[in-house]
Design a protein around this motif. Sequence first.
Motif, PDB file in Angstrom:
ATOM      1  N   ALA A  11      73.317 -78.720  56.218  1.00 50.74           N
ATOM      2  CA  ALA A  11      73.872 -79.394  55.029  1.00 50.74           C
ATOM      3  C   ALA A  11      73.767 -80.921  55.113  1.00 50.74           C
ATOM      4  CB  ALA A  11      75.336 -78.991  54.859  1.00 50.74           C
ATOM      5  N   ARG A  13      71.252 -83.092  55.228  1.00 53.91           N
ATOM      6  CA  ARG A  13      70.243 -83.871  54.484  1.00 53.91           C
ATOM      7  C   ARG A  13      69.369 -82.915  53.662  1.00 53.91           C
ATOM      8  NH1 ARG A  13      65.859 -83.775  58.490  1.00 53.91           N
ATOM      9  NH2 ARG A  13      66.796 -83.135  60.457  1.00 53.91           N
ATOM     10  N   SER A  40      75.822 -86.261  61.939  1.00 50.03           N
ATOM     11  CA  SER A  40      75.154 -86.184  60.631  1.00 50.03           C
ATOM     12  C   SER A  40      76.083 -85.606  59.565  1.00 50.03           C
ATOM     13  CB  SER A  40      73.851 -85.395  60.717  1.00 50.03           C
ATOM     14  OG  SER A  40      74.002 -84.238  61.456  1.00 50.03           O
ATOM     15  N   ASP A  60      73.713 -76.947  67.441  1.00 45.53           N
ATOM     16  CA  ASP A  60      72.257 -77.028  67.591  1.00 45.53           C
ATOM     17  C   ASP A  60      71.735 -75.605  67.722  1.00 45.53           C
ATOM     18  OD1 ASP A  60      69.661 -77.256  68.301  1.00 45.53           O
ATOM     19  OD2 ASP A  60      69.976 -78.724  69.894  1.00 45.53           O
ATOM     20  N   PHE A  61      71.011 -75.146  66.732  1.00 44.55           N
ATOM     21  CA  PHE A  61      70.566 -73.750  66.707  1.00 44.55           C
ATOM     22  C   PHE A  61      69.458 -73.453  67.710  1.00 44.55           C
ATOM     23  CE2 PHE A  61      72.087 -72.988  62.043  1.00 44.55           C
ATOM     24  CZ  PHE A  61      73.348 -72.638  62.503  1.00 44.55           C
ATOM     25  N   ASN A  87      70.243 -72.258  55.178  1.00 46.25           N
ATOM     26  CA  ASN A  87      69.242 -73.243  54.747  1.00 46.25           C
ATOM     27  C   ASN A  87      68.581 -73.979  55.909  1.00 46.25           C
ATOM     28  OD1 ASN A  87      68.152 -75.520  52.871  1.00 46.25           O
ATOM     29  ND2 ASN A  87      69.542 -76.587  54.281  1.00 46.25           N
ATOM     30  N   ALA A  88      69.266 -74.143  57.024  1.00 43.76           N
ATOM     31  CA  ALA A  88      68.713 -74.939  58.134  1.00 43.76           C
ATOM     32  C   ALA A  88      67.341 -74.409  58.519  1.00 43.76           C
ATOM     33  CB  ALA A  88      69.647 -74.884  59.342  1.00 43.76           C
ATOM     34  N   VAL A 110      65.204 -71.014  65.221  1.00 45.00           N
ATOM     35  CA  VAL A 110      65.958 -71.693  64.144  1.00 45.00           C
ATOM     36  C   VAL A 110      65.720 -71.013  62.802  1.00 45.00           C
ATOM     37  CG1 VAL A 110      66.295 -73.881  62.918  1.00 45.00           C
ATOM     38  CG2 VAL A 110      65.890 -73.884  65.394  1.00 45.00           C
ATOM     39  N   MET A 137      66.734 -68.978  52.961  1.00 43.77           N
ATOM     40  CA  MET A 137      65.723 -69.936  52.504  1.00 43.77           C
ATOM     41  C   MET A 137      64.341 -69.495  52.987  1.00 43.77           C
ATOM     42  SD  MET A 137      65.769 -72.631  50.695  1.00 43.77           S
ATOM     43  CE  MET A 137      67.377 -73.404  50.720  1.00 43.77           C
ATOM     44  N   SER A 138      63.536 -69.035  52.029  1.00 47.58           N
ATOM     45  CA  SER A 138      62.139 -68.738  52.352  1.00 47.58           C
ATOM     46  C   SER A 138      61.312 -69.949  51.946  1.00 47.58           C
ATOM     47  CB  SER A 138      61.706 -67.473  51.611  1.00 47.58           C
ATOM     48  OG  SER A 138      60.364 -67.160  51.933  1.00 47.58           O
ATOM     49  N   GLY A 187      59.055 -74.366  46.275  1.00 44.00           N
ATOM     50  CA  GLY A 187      57.680 -74.863  46.417  1.00 44.00           C
ATOM     51  C   GLY A 187      57.703 -76.146  47.214  1.00 44.00           C
ATOM     52  N   ILE A 189      59.088 -79.483  47.863  1.00 43.74           N
ATOM     53  CA  ILE A 189      60.286 -80.255  47.511  1.00 43.74           C
ATOM     54  C   ILE A 189      60.284 -81.561  48.320  1.00 43.74           C
ATOM     55  CG2 ILE A 189      62.804 -80.202  47.340  1.00 43.74           C
ATOM     56  CD1 ILE A 189      61.428 -77.908  45.761  1.00 43.74           C
ATOM     57  N   GLU A 192      62.733 -85.012  53.860  1.00 41.57           N
ATOM     58  CA  GLU A 192      62.171 -85.512  55.123  1.00 41.57           C
ATOM     59  C   GLU A 192      61.131 -84.550  55.680  1.00 41.57           C
ATOM     60  OE1 GLU A 192      65.016 -86.819  58.117  1.00 41.57           O
ATOM     61  OE2 GLU A 192      66.269 -87.619  56.500  1.00 41.57           O
ATOM     62  N   MET A 193      61.308 -83.242  55.386  1.00 45.94           N
ATOM     63  CA  MET A 193      60.383 -82.239  55.927  1.00 45.94           C
ATOM     64  C   MET A 193      58.972 -82.431  55.381  1.00 45.94           C
ATOM     65  SD  MET A 193      60.809 -78.089  55.946  1.00 45.94           S
ATOM     66  CE  MET A 193      61.974 -77.925  57.269  1.00 45.94           C
TER      67      MET A 193
HETATM   68  N1  LIG Z   1      61.140 -79.363  51.656  1.00 46.43           N
HETATM   69  C1  LIG Z   1      60.370 -78.390  51.191  1.00 46.43           C
HETATM   70  O1  LIG Z   1      59.348 -78.623  50.508  1.00 46.43           O
HETATM   71  C2  LIG Z   1      60.710 -76.951  51.465  1.00 46.43           C
HETATM   72  C3  LIG Z   1      59.949 -75.952  50.834  1.00 46.43           C
HETATM   73  C4  LIG Z   1      60.249 -74.628  51.065  1.00 46.43           C
HETATM   74  C5  LIG Z   1      61.288 -74.285  51.906  1.00 46.43           C
HETATM   75  N2  LIG Z   1      62.024 -75.265  52.522  1.00 46.43           N
HETATM   76  C6  LIG Z   1      63.099 -74.836  53.410  1.00 46.43           C
HETATM   77  O2  LIG Z   1      64.329 -75.397  52.952  1.00 46.43           O
HETATM   78  C7  LIG Z   1      65.194 -75.634  54.065  1.00 46.43           C
HETATM   79  C8  LIG Z   1      65.647 -77.081  54.051  1.00 46.43           C
HETATM   80  O3  LIG Z   1      64.493 -77.908  54.110  1.00 46.43           O
HETATM   81  P1  LIG Z   1      64.578 -79.499  53.950  1.00 46.43           P
HETATM   82  O4  LIG Z   1      63.271 -79.918  53.421  1.00 46.43           O
HETATM   83  O5  LIG Z   1      65.825 -79.889  53.258  1.00 46.43           O
HETATM   84  O6  LIG Z   1      64.629 -79.925  55.497  1.00 46.43           O
HETATM   85  P2  LIG Z   1      65.180 -81.245  56.221  1.00 46.43           P
HETATM   86  O7  LIG Z   1      65.361 -82.352  55.238  1.00 46.43           O
HETATM   87  O8  LIG Z   1      64.292 -81.450  57.382  1.00 46.43           O
HETATM   88  O9  LIG Z   1      66.637 -80.779  56.720  1.00 46.43           O
HETATM   89  C9  LIG Z   1      66.744 -79.750  57.670  1.00 46.43           C
HETATM   90  C10 LIG Z   1      68.196 -79.364  57.899  1.00 46.43           C
HETATM   91  O10 LIG Z   1      68.207 -78.376  58.941  1.00 46.43           O
HETATM   92  C11 LIG Z   1      69.023 -78.823  60.033  1.00 46.43           C
HETATM   93  N3  LIG Z   1      68.430 -78.489  61.313  1.00 46.43           N
HETATM   94  C12 LIG Z   1      67.184 -78.812  61.764  1.00 46.43           C
HETATM   95  N4  LIG Z   1      67.044 -78.423  63.042  1.00 46.43           N
HETATM   96  C13 LIG Z   1      68.220 -77.846  63.405  1.00 46.43           C
HETATM   97  C14 LIG Z   1      68.709 -77.282  64.610  1.00 46.43           C
HETATM   98  N5  LIG Z   1      67.958 -77.227  65.717  1.00 46.43           N
HETATM   99  N6  LIG Z   1      69.967 -76.812  64.645  1.00 46.43           N
HETATM  100  C15 LIG Z   1      70.755 -76.881  63.549  1.00 46.43           C
HETATM  101  N7  LIG Z   1      70.369 -77.411  62.376  1.00 46.43           N
HETATM  102  C16 LIG Z   1      69.107 -77.891  62.317  1.00 46.43           C
HETATM  103  C17 LIG Z   1      69.076 -80.351  59.903  1.00 46.43           C
HETATM  104  O11 LIG Z   1      70.273 -80.825  60.529  1.00 46.43           O
HETATM  105  P3  LIG Z   1      70.302 -82.305  61.271  1.00 46.43           P
HETATM  106  O12 LIG Z   1      70.340 -83.320  60.177  1.00 46.43           O
HETATM  107  O13 LIG Z   1      71.542 -82.257  62.076  1.00 46.43           O
HETATM  108  O14 LIG Z   1      69.050 -82.376  62.080  1.00 46.43           O
HETATM  109  C18 LIG Z   1      69.045 -80.538  58.385  1.00 46.43           C
HETATM  110  O15 LIG Z   1      70.344 -80.429  57.854  1.00 46.43           O
HETATM  111  C19 LIG Z   1      64.392 -75.253  55.309  1.00 46.43           C
HETATM  112  O16 LIG Z   1      64.727 -73.950  55.698  1.00 46.43           O
HETATM  113  C20 LIG Z   1      62.959 -75.317  54.834  1.00 46.43           C
HETATM  114  O17 LIG Z   1      62.125 -74.479  55.581  1.00 46.43           O
HETATM  115  C21 LIG Z   1      61.749 -76.589  52.321  1.00 46.43           C
END
Ligand SMILES: NC(=O)c1ccc[n+]([C@@H]2O[C@H](COP(=O)([O-])OP(=O)(O)OC[C@H]3O[C@@H](n4cnc5c(N)ncnc54)[C@H](OP(=O)(O)O)[C@@H]3O)[C@@H](O)[C@H]2O)c1
Length: 247
Positions: A11, A13, A40, A60-61, A87-88, A110, A137-138, A187, A189, A192-193
């Motif tokens: 949650a 970011r 965070s 930390d997962f 969601n993580a 994770v 979350m797929s 799709g 989004i 940071e990822m």
């Molecule tokens: N962005 C996209 O385009 C996209 C598309 C499809 C699916 N998704 C999925 O949507 C979800 C969220 O993506 P996002 O883009 O919002 O990612 P993000 O900005 O990188 O955020 C990831 C979140 O997961 C947590 N996390 C990462 N590593 C972890 C660990 N080892 N243990 C516990 N928590 C951890 C982070 O917590 P910290 O801040 O504490 O590190 C953060 O809150 C993910 O499952 C991703 O696969 C994203």
Amino acid sequence: MTLRKILITGASRGIGKAIALQLAHCERYHLILHASSEQSLVRLATTLPDNCVYEMMPCDFTDLPATDQFVKDLKGKHSDLYGVVSNAGISRDKALAYQPVKEIDELLTVNLRVPILLAKAAMKLFSKNGAGVFIAMSSCVAEMGNAFQSVYAATKAANTALCRSLAREAGVLHGGQNIRFVSISPGFIETEMTESLSDEIKEKYLHQIPAGRFGTTEDVANAVRFLISDDASYINGGEFKINGGLI
Ligand SMILES: NC(=O)c1ccc[n+]([C@@H]2O[C@H](COP(=O)([O-])OP(=O)(O)OC[C@H]3O[C@@H](n4cnc5c(N)ncnc54)[C@H](OP(=O)(O)O)[C@@H]3O)[C@@H](O)[C@H]2O)c1
């Protein structure tokens, strides 16, 4: 009004933060906010509305014993849990032939082990409470495939399969109860990822999106707010796409 307890993992970011903010503004939920560290989550807390009821559960997962304890604590302290937004997630883009096994294990842990453990705990609690919603979350890459994301895509496809099967399992074991397992599939989004992708790759994706833009974290949060509400009580099992028409 009794507030419904919802766990949101990741949650701090990106998409998870947008979901936390949306649900906080509904004034209907008691949020259990997760991220890998307390630091965070403290940052997130400063952005929540004053009347939001929440607590923090960092973990930390990648740390297996800590994760097992997290699940134990969740069941012990929050037996009245109503919802989970699992969601993580992490990506770690690389050609599989050159991907270190450590990274593969991290992705599996994770993105897949954790959602499975959370779904297991959720099924137990939801069946005792007579209702509950689990959202996994797929990703669009589960269906499309994507070079350099083979393990990531495999874990994401597994989340959808998990929800489809658990929706059926809930029907067999607890039919008539309002227990739902839904996977959502965003799709591209902007978070940071996806920030680290090259402009060339981003341009390539953009051309494939009929909506003509990348998705925002709010696009996903809007869908989650709906899916977790009673308005979505007949949506169960399948995959909910949020991708501007990409697939
Ligand atoms: N962005 C996209 O385009 C996209 C598309 C499809 C699916 N998704 C999925 O949507 C979800 C969220 O993506 P996002 O883009 O919002 O990612 P993000 O900005 O990188 O955020 C990831 C979140 O997961 C947590 N996390 C990462 N590593 C972890 C660990 N080892 N243990 C516990 N928590 C951890 C982070 O917590 P910290 O801040 O504490 O590190 C953060 O809150 C993910 O499952 C991703 O696969 C994203």
